[in-house]
Design a protein around this motif. Sequence first.
Motif, PDB file in Angstrom:
ATOM      1  N   GLY A 164       0.834  -1.209   0.000  1.00 35.54           N
ATOM      2  CA  GLY A 164       0.000   0.000   0.000  1.00 35.54           C
ATOM      3  C   GLY A 164       0.864   1.253   0.000  1.00 35.54           C
ATOM      4  O   GLY A 164       2.097   1.192  -0.162  1.00 35.54           O
ATOM      5  N   PHE A 165       0.235   2.370   0.203  1.00 38.31           N
ATOM      6  CA  PHE A 165       0.912   3.677   0.100  1.00 38.31           C
ATOM      7  C   PHE A 165       2.034   3.828   1.134  1.00 38.31           C
ATOM      8  O   PHE A 165       3.221   3.905   0.791  1.00 38.31           O
ATOM      9  CB  PHE A 165      -0.156   4.769   0.232  1.00 38.31           C
ATOM     10  CG  PHE A 165       0.347   6.141   0.547  1.00 38.31           C
ATOM     11  CD1 PHE A 165       1.407   6.705  -0.162  1.00 38.31           C
ATOM     12  CD2 PHE A 165      -0.261   6.899   1.551  1.00 38.31           C
ATOM     13  CE1 PHE A 165       1.856   7.985   0.126  1.00 38.31           C
ATOM     14  CE2 PHE A 165       0.176   8.177   1.837  1.00 38.31           C
ATOM     15  CZ  PHE A 165       1.244   8.722   1.137  1.00 38.31           C
ATOM     16  N   ILE A 166       1.692   3.843   2.423  1.00 41.82           N
ATOM     17  CA  ILE A 166       2.730   4.150   3.425  1.00 41.82           C
ATOM     18  C   ILE A 166       3.664   2.952   3.597  1.00 41.82           C
ATOM     19  O   ILE A 166       4.879   3.114   3.717  1.00 41.82           O
ATOM     20  CB  ILE A 166       2.104   4.567   4.774  1.00 41.82           C
ATOM     21  CG1 ILE A 166       1.079   5.694   4.571  1.00 41.82           C
ATOM     22  CG2 ILE A 166       3.189   5.037   5.741  1.00 41.82           C
ATOM     23  CD1 ILE A 166       0.332   6.112   5.830  1.00 41.82           C
ATOM     24  N   ASP A 206       0.804  -8.912   2.242  1.00 39.35           N
ATOM     25  CA  ASP A 206      -0.236  -7.978   1.802  1.00 39.35           C
ATOM     26  C   ASP A 206      -1.261  -8.783   1.000  1.00 39.35           C
ATOM     27  O   ASP A 206      -0.903  -9.632   0.187  1.00 39.35           O
ATOM     28  CB  ASP A 206       0.398  -6.885   0.924  1.00 39.35           C
ATOM     29  CG  ASP A 206      -0.535  -5.709   0.704  1.00 39.35           C
ATOM     30  OD1 ASP A 206      -0.190  -4.582   1.100  1.00 39.35           O
ATOM     31  OD2 ASP A 206      -1.638  -5.904   0.125  1.00 39.35           O
ATOM     32  N   ALA A 207      -2.531  -8.493   1.242  1.00 40.05           N
ATOM     33  CA  ALA A 207      -3.604  -9.228   0.552  1.00 40.05           C
ATOM     34  C   ALA A 207      -3.808  -8.715  -0.871  1.00 40.05           C
ATOM     35  O   ALA A 207      -4.571  -9.303  -1.634  1.00 40.05           O
ATOM     36  CB  ALA A 207      -4.901  -9.097   1.348  1.00 40.05           C
ATOM     37  N   THR A 230      -5.453  -5.955  -1.860  1.00 40.91           N
ATOM     38  CA  THR A 230      -6.821  -5.477  -2.064  1.00 40.91           C
ATOM     39  C   THR A 230      -6.754  -4.410  -3.163  1.00 40.91           C
ATOM     40  O   THR A 230      -5.681  -4.139  -3.703  1.00 40.91           O
ATOM     41  CB  THR A 230      -7.375  -4.820  -0.786  1.00 40.91           C
ATOM     42  OG1 THR A 230      -6.635  -3.606  -0.544  1.00 40.91           O
ATOM     43  CG2 THR A 230      -7.271  -5.744   0.419  1.00 40.91           C
ATOM     44  N   ASP A 250      -3.602 -12.815   3.718  1.00 41.86           N
ATOM     45  CA  ASP A 250      -4.557 -12.010   4.489  1.00 41.86           C
ATOM     46  C   ASP A 250      -4.162 -12.033   5.970  1.00 41.86           C
ATOM     47  O   ASP A 250      -3.980 -13.112   6.543  1.00 41.86           O
ATOM     48  CB  ASP A 250      -5.947 -12.643   4.292  1.00 41.86           C
ATOM     49  CG  ASP A 250      -7.058 -11.782   4.867  1.00 41.86           C
ATOM     50  OD1 ASP A 250      -6.796 -11.010   5.813  1.00 41.86           O
ATOM     51  OD2 ASP A 250      -8.189 -11.908   4.368  1.00 41.86           O
ATOM     52  N   ILE A 251      -4.079 -10.876   6.601  1.00 43.65           N
ATOM     53  CA  ILE A 251      -3.703 -10.846   8.027  1.00 43.65           C
ATOM     54  C   ILE A 251      -4.795 -11.448   8.924  1.00 43.65           C
ATOM     55  O   ILE A 251      -4.552 -11.688  10.103  1.00 43.65           O
ATOM     56  CB  ILE A 251      -3.354  -9.425   8.535  1.00 43.65           C
ATOM     57  CG1 ILE A 251      -4.506  -8.438   8.313  1.00 43.65           C
ATOM     58  CG2 ILE A 251      -2.060  -8.919   7.914  1.00 43.65           C
ATOM     59  CD1 ILE A 251      -4.411  -7.188   9.173  1.00 43.65           C
ATOM     60  N   PHE A 283       0.999  -2.066   9.131  1.00 44.11           N
ATOM     61  CA  PHE A 283       0.314  -1.023   8.359  1.00 44.11           C
ATOM     62  C   PHE A 283      -1.018  -1.507   7.789  1.00 44.11           C
ATOM     63  O   PHE A 283      -1.880  -0.675   7.488  1.00 44.11           O
ATOM     64  CB  PHE A 283       1.160  -0.615   7.133  1.00 44.11           C
ATOM     65  CG  PHE A 283       2.465   0.054   7.440  1.00 44.11           C
ATOM     66  CD1 PHE A 283       2.528   1.432   7.568  1.00 44.11           C
ATOM     67  CD2 PHE A 283       3.636  -0.679   7.568  1.00 44.11           C
ATOM     68  CE1 PHE A 283       3.731   2.065   7.823  1.00 44.11           C
ATOM     69  CE2 PHE A 283       4.841  -0.058   7.820  1.00 44.11           C
ATOM     70  CZ  PHE A 283       4.892   1.321   7.949  1.00 44.11           C
ATOM     71  N   SER A 334      -8.358   1.775   4.663  1.00 40.90           N
ATOM     72  CA  SER A 334      -7.911   3.093   5.132  1.00 40.90           C
ATOM     73  C   SER A 334      -8.736   4.289   4.647  1.00 40.90           C
ATOM     74  O   SER A 334      -8.407   5.420   4.994  1.00 40.90           O
ATOM     75  CB  SER A 334      -6.441   3.297   4.720  1.00 40.90           C
ATOM     76  OG  SER A 334      -6.350   3.429   3.317  1.00 40.90           O
ATOM     77  N   THR A 369     -10.614  -6.476   8.703  1.00 37.52           N
ATOM     78  CA  THR A 369      -9.153  -6.295   8.607  1.00 37.52           C
ATOM     79  C   THR A 369      -8.606  -5.502   9.793  1.00 37.52           C
ATOM     80  O   THR A 369      -7.623  -5.894  10.418  1.00 37.52           O
ATOM     81  CB  THR A 369      -8.785  -5.582   7.282  1.00 37.52           C
ATOM     82  OG1 THR A 369      -8.989  -6.509   6.221  1.00 37.52           O
ATOM     83  CG2 THR A 369      -7.340  -5.105   7.276  1.00 37.52           C
ATOM     84  N   TYR A 406     -14.320   3.840   9.864  1.00 34.95           N
ATOM     85  CA  TYR A 406     -12.866   3.703   9.750  1.00 34.95           C
ATOM     86  C   TYR A 406     -12.189   4.023  11.083  1.00 34.95           C
ATOM     87  O   TYR A 406     -11.438   3.204  11.627  1.00 34.95           O
ATOM     88  CB  TYR A 406     -12.313   4.630   8.653  1.00 34.95           C
ATOM     89  CG  TYR A 406     -10.806   4.820   8.721  1.00 34.95           C
ATOM     90  CD1 TYR A 406      -9.937   3.746   8.501  1.00 34.95           C
ATOM     91  CD2 TYR A 406     -10.240   6.058   9.035  1.00 34.95           C
ATOM     92  CE1 TYR A 406      -8.554   3.913   8.589  1.00 34.95           C
ATOM     93  CE2 TYR A 406      -8.865   6.233   9.121  1.00 34.95           C
ATOM     94  CZ  TYR A 406      -8.029   5.156   8.897  1.00 34.95           C
ATOM     95  OH  TYR A 406      -6.654   5.311   8.985  1.00 34.95           O
ATOM     96  N   LYS A 411     -10.094   1.606  13.743  1.00 30.94           N
ATOM     97  CA  LYS A 411      -8.698   1.852  14.117  1.00 30.94           C
ATOM     98  C   LYS A 411      -8.579   2.025  15.640  1.00 30.94           C
ATOM     99  O   LYS A 411      -7.627   1.544  16.251  1.00 30.94           O
ATOM    100  CB  LYS A 411      -8.158   3.099  13.411  1.00 30.94           C
ATOM    101  CG  LYS A 411      -7.941   2.953  11.921  1.00 30.94           C
ATOM    102  CD  LYS A 411      -6.908   1.917  11.515  1.00 30.94           C
ATOM    103  CE  LYS A 411      -5.488   2.291  11.865  1.00 30.94           C
ATOM    104  NZ  LYS A 411      -4.502   1.323  11.315  1.00 30.94           N
ATOM    105  N   ASN A 435      -1.367  11.602   5.617  1.00 29.84           N
ATOM    106  CA  ASN A 435      -0.136  11.506   4.839  1.00 29.84           C
ATOM    107  C   ASN A 435      -0.394  11.866   3.383  1.00 29.84           C
ATOM    108  O   ASN A 435      -1.507  11.715   2.887  1.00 29.84           O
ATOM    109  CB  ASN A 435       0.380  10.066   4.841  1.00 29.84           C
ATOM    110  CG  ASN A 435       1.104   9.674   6.107  1.00 29.84           C
ATOM    111  OD1 ASN A 435       2.076   8.952   6.072  1.00 29.84           O
ATOM    112  ND2 ASN A 435       0.652  10.144   7.256  1.00 29.84           N
TER     113      ASN A 435
END
Length: 357
Positions: free
Chosen positions: A11-13, A34-35, A37, A60-61, A82, A86, A101, A159, A163, A189
Amino acid sequence: MKNVLITGGAGFIGSNFIRYLLKAEPDVQIINIDALTYAGSLANLEHLPDNTRHTFIQGDICDSVFVERIVEQYQVDTIVHFAAESHVDRSIAGPTPFIQTNIVGTFTLLQAAYNAWGKSENKNDFRFHHISTDEVFGSLLPDSPTFTEITPYDPRSPYSASKAASDHLVRAYYHTYGLPVTITNCSNNYGPYQFPEKLIPLIILNALQGKHLPVYGDGKQVRDWLYVEDHCDAIHLVLKKGKLGETYNIGGENQPTNIEIVNMICAILDELKPASLPYASLIQYVSDRPGHDRRYAMNIEKIKQELNWSPKHTLANGLRETVEWYLLNIDWVNLIMSQNNYQNWLNKKYQNQEEIK
Ligand code: NAD
Ligand code: TYD
């Protein structure tokens, strides 16, 4: 830190952090699960500084058998977590994967970490680091003091609620079982490789395509923005020097409104890629996000004082670098935009958004 498990590293970060860590720590091995997605892509992991020290495994976590196997097989001593759903707008449209997730996935990882830590011969070298957000603290009034590490949680979207739940679980594993954890709560970010559903890349890419620039509500909502490389730097520092069981706020120390951000991007594009009309003429106010948090603002005194960290990028130079990156990486953009039904999601979203005259 020898064998570092990164979750959500496509992913991004996560992908930015892998790039950062390969440079900063010449001896670590990285295992990236990482899945893939809609938000993850192997295109984010091209041209890594040293690919021989990076192993990607799709998974998948939430799958405890998979996670336990990876942690054991690679003798993982450090987990940097991470992986998450998101995007607030998607959490409003469909919260189920967020619960799965962000909450169940974090629990599954904690359990695997706890088992591995229990068996480890070097218990003092083990670490579980959890990446979280300022959104868990809720919404500030214009004059309220900024969020500190002890601000009570008050999440208001599916979301941020998911978190917040994951942060509570991480702390519970520290207090109940002694698992060596650290947590960082970071502001919004931006930077290279951000999926174009988020405000900054969305505005850059819509502008370049001559599409409208959707600003929710009155555009006066306030966010604190951090250039992604500065976030990576802070996470690395917390891994090296952070105190166990502690939380650190991370932010860019700026508080622009959304409309200010959009105008800043338009001005940079007017200079770097002039069009027949100023890009700001594409701005369109659209119906607001339900339950839209009005203001986030971070107090980052703790990480400044204890770990001597502060952001290196100003908003102005971070935004310029980001716009330049998107202009230079149009192939990446085209690939990402063509993947995973992104266009369908956008079309559906815009159908539900009315223009505000
Ligand atoms: P992202 O959506 O770009 O990437 C998330 C990654 O997680 C994707 O690669 C995706 O494939 C992967 N993933 C999702 N579900 C998974 C699962 N069940 N198993 C394995 N992998 C899965 O997100 P991001 O912006 O890079 O955010 C990373 C983390 O940082 C998240 O925990 C987010 O809450 C947090 N955070 C983000 C921001 C921000 O502004 N982007 C700010 C503060 C904190
Ligand atoms: P976003 O990038 O989705 O991050 P977050 O919701 O996690 O803060 O949105 C940032 C801000 O920009 C938020 O106040 C919502 C607003 N926004 C728009 O005005 N228009 C858009 O098209 C998007 C995606 C966001």
